[in-house]
Design a protein around this motif. Sequence first.
Motif, PDB file in Angstrom:
ATOM      1  N   THR A  97      30.074   8.705 -10.007  1.00 22.93           N
ATOM      2  CA  THR A  97      30.647  10.157 -10.581  1.00 22.93           C
ATOM      3  C   THR A  97      30.008  10.509 -11.948  1.00 22.93           C
ATOM      4  N   THR A 125      29.209  13.759 -15.030  1.00 21.22           N
ATOM      5  CA  THR A 125      29.020  15.121 -15.477  1.00 21.22           C
ATOM      6  C   THR A 125      27.765  15.740 -14.551  1.00 21.22           C
ATOM      7  N   SER A 126      27.948  17.050 -14.094  1.00 20.12           N
ATOM      8  CA  SER A 126      26.946  17.945 -13.387  1.00 20.12           C
ATOM      9  C   SER A 126      25.406  17.940 -14.256  1.00 20.12           C
ATOM     10  N   GLY A 127      24.403  17.624 -13.533  1.00 21.02           N
ATOM     11  CA  GLY A 127      22.960  17.816 -14.028  1.00 21.02           C
ATOM     12  C   GLY A 127      22.698  16.824 -14.493  1.00 21.02           C
ATOM     13  N   THR A 128      23.281  15.542 -14.351  1.00 24.82           N
ATOM     14  CA  THR A 128      22.895  14.249 -15.149  1.00 24.82           C
ATOM     15  C   THR A 128      21.875  13.363 -14.110  1.00 24.82           C
ATOM     16  N   SER A 129      21.466  13.748 -13.000  1.00 25.94           N
ATOM     17  CA  SER A 129      20.586  13.176 -12.200  1.00 25.94           C
ATOM     18  C   SER A 129      21.234  12.044 -11.243  1.00 25.94           C
ATOM     19  N   LYS A 130      22.449  12.143 -11.047  1.00 24.22           N
ATOM     20  CA  LYS A 130      23.141  11.304 -10.275  1.00 24.22           C
ATOM     21  C   LYS A 130      22.605  11.216  -8.781  1.00 24.22           C
ATOM     22  N   ASN A 175      25.743  12.150   0.029  1.00 24.27           N
ATOM     23  CA  ASN A 175      26.117  13.093  -0.808  1.00 24.27           C
ATOM     24  C   ASN A 175      27.501  13.365  -0.488  1.00 24.27           C
ATOM     25  N   GLY A 205      29.741  15.478  -1.732  1.00 25.52           N
ATOM     26  CA  GLY A 205      30.243  16.925  -1.821  1.00 25.52           C
ATOM     27  C   GLY A 205      29.635  17.557  -0.565  1.00 25.52           C
ATOM     28  N   ASN A 206      28.465  17.268  -0.048  1.00 20.84           N
ATOM     29  CA  ASN A 206      28.057  17.936   1.188  1.00 20.84           C
ATOM     30  C   ASN A 206      28.698  17.508   2.386  1.00 20.84           C
ATOM     31  N   CYS A 262      36.090  23.861  -7.332  1.00 20.30           N
ATOM     32  CA  CYS A 262      35.706  22.862  -6.570  1.00 20.30           C
ATOM     33  C   CYS A 262      36.520  22.623  -5.343  1.00 20.30           C
TER      34      CYS A 262
END
Length: 72
Positions: free
Chosen positions: A20, A22-27, A44, A46-47, A64
């Motif tokens: 998990t 922050t968004s946009g950190t290339s997880k 994924n 979320g998907n 979300c």
Amino acid sequence: MAAGDGGGGARRTRPNVLVTGTSGTSKMTTCSLLADVVGLRHINIGNLVREKSLHDRWDEELQCHVINEDLV
């Protein structure tokens, strides 16, 4: 029932790894590459939650889905 056997009696032989952050950190990129290297499957969440409706509701403030962990 043993931990991780899902009630079917079979024991898990591979780990579940949850990442998990922050968004946009290339997880997703990092996890996909790592899964390929070590021979695991990348999912994924979320998907999966959206596709299988594994959520209880939509949180307007956070924008979300509220994941139903028991369903996941």
